[in-house]
Design a protein around this motif. Structure first.
Motif, PDB file in Angstrom:
ATOM      1  N   ILE A 181       0.852  -1.178   0.000  1.00 41.51           N
ATOM      2  CA  ILE A 181       0.000   0.000   0.000  1.00 41.51           C
ATOM      3  C   ILE A 181       0.898   1.241   0.000  1.00 41.51           C
ATOM      4  O   ILE A 181       2.075   1.172   0.347  1.00 41.51           O
ATOM      5  N   TYR A 182       0.329   2.360  -0.390  1.00 42.15           N
ATOM      6  CA  TYR A 182       1.077   3.610  -0.328  1.00 42.15           C
ATOM      7  C   TYR A 182       1.285   3.995   1.134  1.00 42.15           C
ATOM      8  O   TYR A 182       0.357   3.955   1.942  1.00 42.15           O
ATOM      9  N   GLY A 183       2.519   4.364   1.449  1.00 42.20           N
ATOM     10  CA  GLY A 183       2.842   4.791   2.804  1.00 42.20           C
ATOM     11  C   GLY A 183       3.302   6.234   2.816  1.00 42.20           C
ATOM     12  O   GLY A 183       2.746   7.087   2.115  1.00 42.20           O
ATOM     13  N   GLU A 184       4.329   6.520   3.578  1.00 41.90           N
ATOM     14  CA  GLU A 184       4.859   7.874   3.646  1.00 41.90           C
ATOM     15  C   GLU A 184       5.635   8.205   2.376  1.00 41.90           C
ATOM     16  O   GLU A 184       6.482   7.440   1.927  1.00 41.90           O
ATOM     17  N   SER A 191       9.354  -0.352   3.039  1.00 31.39           N
ATOM     18  CA  SER A 191       9.788  -1.276   4.081  1.00 31.39           C
ATOM     19  C   SER A 191       8.606  -2.062   4.623  1.00 31.39           C
ATOM     20  O   SER A 191       7.454  -1.602   4.608  1.00 31.39           O
ATOM     21  N   LEU A 192       8.902  -3.264   5.109  1.00 29.25           N
ATOM     22  CA  LEU A 192       7.868  -4.137   5.636  1.00 29.25           C
ATOM     23  C   LEU A 192       7.396  -3.665   7.011  1.00 29.25           C
ATOM     24  O   LEU A 192       8.164  -3.120   7.804  1.00 29.25           O
ATOM     25  N   PHE A 193       6.121  -3.907   7.276  1.00 29.64           N
ATOM     26  CA  PHE A 193       5.578  -3.709   8.613  1.00 29.64           C
ATOM     27  C   PHE A 193       4.469  -4.718   8.823  1.00 29.64           C
ATOM     28  O   PHE A 193       3.995  -5.364   7.888  1.00 29.64           O
ATOM     29  N   PHE A 196       2.711  -6.216   5.422  1.00 30.78           N
ATOM     30  CA  PHE A 196       2.485  -5.279   4.325  1.00 30.78           C
ATOM     31  C   PHE A 196       3.814  -4.649   3.924  1.00 30.78           C
ATOM     32  O   PHE A 196       4.730  -4.529   4.738  1.00 30.78           O
ATOM     33  N   LEU A 197       3.884  -4.237   2.669  1.00 30.85           N
ATOM     34  CA  LEU A 197       4.971  -3.361   2.240  1.00 30.85           C
ATOM     35  C   LEU A 197       4.408  -1.950   2.166  1.00 30.85           C
ATOM     36  O   LEU A 197       3.468  -1.684   1.415  1.00 30.85           O
ATOM     37  N   GLY A 198       4.946  -1.063   2.973  1.00 32.72           N
ATOM     38  CA  GLY A 198       4.536   0.332   2.930  1.00 32.72           C
ATOM     39  C   GLY A 198       5.384   1.082   1.917  1.00 32.72           C
ATOM     40  O   GLY A 198       6.567   1.345   2.148  1.00 32.72           O
ATOM     41  N   ALA A 199       4.803   1.409   0.754  1.00 29.80           N
ATOM     42  CA  ALA A 199       5.562   2.029  -0.331  1.00 29.80           C
ATOM     43  C   ALA A 199       5.858   3.489   0.005  1.00 29.80           C
ATOM     44  O   ALA A 199       4.949   4.288   0.201  1.00 29.80           O
TER      45      ALA A 199
END
Length: 423
Positions: free
Chosen positions: A115-118, A164-166, A190-193
């Motif tokens: 998903i899109y992250g920071e 990075s994974l979380f 999840f991978l936070g993109a």
């Protein structure tokens, strides 16, 4: 830094002798979900029955930006083959204690969820615009967020997704206060993109999805992570025998009834019997044995001597195969009228998986798009070369899966097809 590169192509476009690839590898063994599209595009709350069957809303979108561009490309006569994912089947999930909601593509081409992250502003390779156009996960808003820190980069033909994974909770469907049946998976990876690199007019910029839910084999997942089906089975949410999911895809944009389910087969979604095919041993994807492909009495592929693979793929709109064979196929099919006037005169295409015949008529294998109320058509089969390890490989996208109800069975290592019911 740990990189995991994917090679399954979901997007291919030829224009003015220049080629763009969008390789969207989206897989993960998902859960028992049912997806329903209403006429007014409102989302129906998910539901769970007493036997662990979970349902998740799935909406089918047509992107006007894609359609307008595709119509221009088809009419310009400069395109040999196109696939710009004009239709997207999107479902909603919720993440974390904050129940942050995201619209996801459910795809059988990769086994990881991102998903899109920071958004990263300091990295010159990152296109902030792609990230800022979508809903993004804020880790500070979730009390159940656990940082893993492993950096992953997924490479596509049109760019890369890096982050990075979380771990956090995953909930399927709306999961609001009125939805008491909501199912939850704890500590899901999840991978936070944080960085999207690619063309500023690429798929990441104009798409509606906020991330990808993978539905592929567990062998493609990031080391140390579990697919959604594994997570549900291990936590007792579904039985081991329920580790399968199905797709019923309506053929037209904004048409109600598209369904994605796991753990249960809805008999009303198909006619006749489901024909099952065993997966190819040790193949990296949902690979089945292709026998031959024929137009009339002429067969362009005969795989009795050399094994050929065919991969059903919910992440691509069209059908692809080796370029030299697709060229022969086009010559047998003939020209497709840009105004869609000769669809009824086009020959029937026959795919043989194992020894079973699957038919596609001209109107079913031609790609049709709407632009300003005007219908445009082009070849729905495009050429694509895969790495040698894949052998002679064909991909059956939505053009095939709209006609045939499909069952992806992890428990029994097989895929089944039946003629989809007309809704």
């Amino acid at each position: 830094t740990k990189k995991k590169k994917k090679n399954l192509i979901f997007f291919l476009m030829f224009a003015n002798q220049k080629m763009w690839y969008f390789l969207l590898m989206l897989i993960v063994d998902f859960i028992s979900t049912e997806v329903i599209l209403k006429e007014d595009n409102t989302i129906i709350p998910q539901n769970i029955d007493s036997q662990g069957f979970i349902s998740v809303p799935l909406q089918k979108y047509t992107n006007p930006e894609f359609d307008k561009y595709l119509a221009f490309l088809i009419q310009s006569r400069s395109i040999n083959l196109i696939n710009y994912d004009t239709t997207q089947y999107i479902g909603e999930i919720a993440i974390g204690s904050s129940n942050s909601r995201f619209s996801m593509i459910f795809d059988t081409g990769s086994s990881n969820t991102w998903i899109y992250g920071e958004c990263a502003s300091s990295d010159s390779d990152c296109t902030i615009d792609a990230c800022s156009r979508h809903r993004r996960f804020n880790k500070k808003s979730s009390a159940t967020f656990v940082e893993n820190g492993t950096v992953i980069e997924i490479t596509y033909g049109s760019g890369t997704v890096r982050g990075s994974l979380f771990q956090d909770t995953l909930k399927l469907g709306k999961c609001d206060a009125s939805d008491l049946s909501c199912e939850q998976v704890n500590d899901f990876f999840f991978l936070g993109a944080s960085c999207i690199s690619g063309d500023t007019d690429g798929i990441f910029h104009v798409s509606r999805f906020d991330g990808v839910m993978g539905l592929g084999p567990s062998t493609l997942s990031i080391d140390g992570t579990k697919t959604i089906l594994q997570s549900l089975a291990d936590s007792g949410k579904i039985q081991q025998s329920q580790r399968f999911f199905t797709f019923f895809l309506t053929p037209n944009a904004n048409q109600a009834g598209s369904v994605f389910s796991i753990g249960k087969i809805d008999q009303s979604l198909f006619t006749g019997s489901i024909v099952y095919h065993k997966l190819i041993d040790n193949y990296p994807h949902w690979g089945l044995r292709l026998g031959k492909i024929c137009v009339g009495k002429t067969c362009i592929v005969d795989c009795e001597i050399q094994q050929c693979a065919v991969v059903p793929d919910t992440g691509t709109s069209l059908i692809s195969g080796p370029q030299i064979l697709v060229d022969r196929l086009h010559s047998l099919i003939g020209d497709v009228d840009e105004g869609c006037k000769n669809l009824q005169n086009l020959p029937t295409l026959r795919f043989y998986i194992d020894d079973h015949e699957y038919l596609l008529t001209g109107s079913e294998y031609v790609f049709q798009i709407q632009d300003g109320g005007q219908l445009s058509c082009g070849h729905g089969i495009f050429g694509m070369e895969m790495p040698p390890s894949f052998g002679s490989m064909w991909i059956l996208g939505d053009l095939f899966l709209k006609k045939y109800f499909s069952v992806f069975d992890v428990d029994k290592n097989r895929i089944g097809f039946a003629l989809a019911a007309k809704k």
